[in-house]
Design a protein around this motif. Sequence first.
Motif, mmCIF file in Angstrom:
data_model
loop_
_atom_site.group_PDB
_atom_site.id
_atom_site.type_symbol
_atom_site.label_atom_id
_atom_site.label_comp_id
_atom_site.label_asym_id
_atom_site.label_seq_id
_atom_site.Cartn_x
_atom_site.Cartn_y
_atom_site.Cartn_z
ATOM 1 N N GLN A 121 39.378 20.946 52.740
ATOM 2 C CA GLN A 121 37.916 20.867 52.875
ATOM 3 C C GLN A 121 37.194 21.254 51.587
ATOM 4 O OE1 GLN A 121 37.172 23.561 56.127
ATOM 5 N NE2 GLN A 121 37.778 22.070 57.679
ATOM 6 N N GLU A 122 37.952 21.578 50.544
ATOM 7 C CA GLU A 122 37.419 22.018 49.256
ATOM 8 C C GLU A 122 36.579 23.287 49.375
ATOM 9 O OE1 GLU A 122 35.894 18.953 46.684
ATOM 10 O OE2 GLU A 122 37.276 17.474 47.519
ATOM 11 N N ARG A 123 36.973 24.141 50.311
ATOM 12 C CA ARG A 123 36.301 25.426 50.486
ATOM 13 C C ARG A 123 37.056 26.535 49.766
ATOM 14 N NH1 ARG A 123 34.455 26.129 56.535
ATOM 15 N NH2 ARG A 123 33.214 27.710 55.496
ATOM 16 N N LEU A 124 38.327 26.275 49.412
ATOM 17 C CA LEU A 124 39.118 27.205 48.621
ATOM 18 C C LEU A 124 39.727 26.456 47.447
ATOM 19 C CD1 LEU A 124 41.296 29.433 51.015
ATOM 20 C CD2 LEU A 124 39.301 30.106 49.691
ATOM 21 N N SER A 125 39.789 27.139 46.320
ATOM 22 C CA SER A 125 40.466 26.576 45.155
ATOM 23 C C SER A 125 41.968 26.570 45.415
ATOM 24 C CB SER A 125 40.173 27.435 43.925
ATOM 25 O OG SER A 125 40.784 28.710 44.072
ATOM 26 N N PRO A 130 45.695 15.576 48.849
ATOM 27 C CA PRO A 130 45.490 15.378 47.414
ATOM 28 C C PRO A 130 45.097 16.667 46.694
ATOM 29 C CG PRO A 130 43.749 14.291 48.682
ATOM 30 C CD PRO A 130 44.715 14.883 49.656
ATOM 31 N N ILE A 131 45.553 16.770 45.454
ATOM 32 C CA ILE A 131 45.214 17.917 44.610
ATOM 33 C C ILE A 131 43.823 17.689 44.036
ATOM 34 C CG2 ILE A 131 45.814 19.132 42.488
ATOM 35 C CD1 ILE A 131 48.742 18.351 43.138
ATOM 36 N N HIS A 132 42.982 18.717 44.078
ATOM 37 C CA HIS A 132 41.636 18.641 43.510
ATOM 38 C C HIS A 132 41.739 18.882 42.014
ATOM 39 C CE1 HIS A 132 40.532 20.626 47.607
ATOM 40 N NE2 HIS A 132 40.935 19.391 47.758
ATOM 41 N N TYR A 133 41.340 17.917 41.256
ATOM 42 C CA TYR A 133 41.402 18.060 39.798
ATOM 43 C C TYR A 133 40.215 17.312 39.216
ATOM 44 C CZ TYR A 133 43.685 18.591 35.237
ATOM 45 O OH TYR A 133 43.990 18.940 33.950
ATOM 46 N N ALA A 134 39.148 18.032 38.967
ATOM 47 C CA ALA A 134 37.900 17.438 38.486
ATOM 48 C C ALA A 134 37.952 17.236 36.974
ATOM 49 C CB ALA A 134 36.718 18.341 38.842
ATOM 50 N N GLN A 158 38.782 21.542 30.504
ATOM 51 C CA GLN A 158 39.170 22.932 30.234
ATOM 52 C C GLN A 158 40.649 23.015 29.873
ATOM 53 O OE1 GLN A 158 37.236 25.759 29.858
ATOM 54 N NE2 GLN A 158 39.169 26.491 29.047
ATOM 55 N N ASP A 159 41.466 22.219 30.539
ATOM 56 C CA ASP A 159 42.897 22.205 30.218
ATOM 57 C C ASP A 159 43.126 21.713 28.785
ATOM 58 O OD1 ASP A 159 43.564 23.220 32.676
ATOM 59 O OD2 ASP A 159 44.187 21.291 33.527
ATOM 60 N N ILE A 160 42.365 20.717 28.349
ATOM 61 C CA ILE A 160 42.484 20.212 26.980
ATOM 62 C C ILE A 160 42.132 21.317 25.977
ATOM 63 C CG2 ILE A 160 41.515 18.573 25.282
ATOM 64 C CD1 ILE A 160 43.431 17.291 27.298
ATOM 65 N N VAL A 161 41.039 22.038 26.243
ATOM 66 C CA VAL A 161 40.637 23.148 25.372
ATOM 67 C C VAL A 161 41.741 24.201 25.321
ATOM 68 C CG1 VAL A 161 39.007 25.076 25.135
ATOM 69 C CG2 VAL A 161 38.155 22.778 25.666
#
Length: 98
Positions: free
Chosen positions: A48-52, A77-81, A87-90
Amino acid sequence: MNCKYCAFEMADVGTTPTLLELPPGLMEAARLTPDGLKLELALTLYRQERLSFGKARELAGLSVIDFHRELGRRKIPIHYAIVDFEQDIVTLKDLGLL
């Protein structure tokens, strides 16, 4: 479990544990253990995208790999915005890996 209200503690890092009271027979009717209930709750709140990912994994009491496997097994599905990707690139650049 044979009790008026079944209860178990759900703790979050750095906070006071929360005692969750459940009606009698609920755990048996759902055929769940306390750990199984925490896993189901974690997966539902993540879906439900209520928890990371991290908080859901922590609630479930699973390692990163095991939580990934459980999500895959259930086709969640994994949430990956985009912001996460950026941020991962940085982070990778800061570590000299990119």
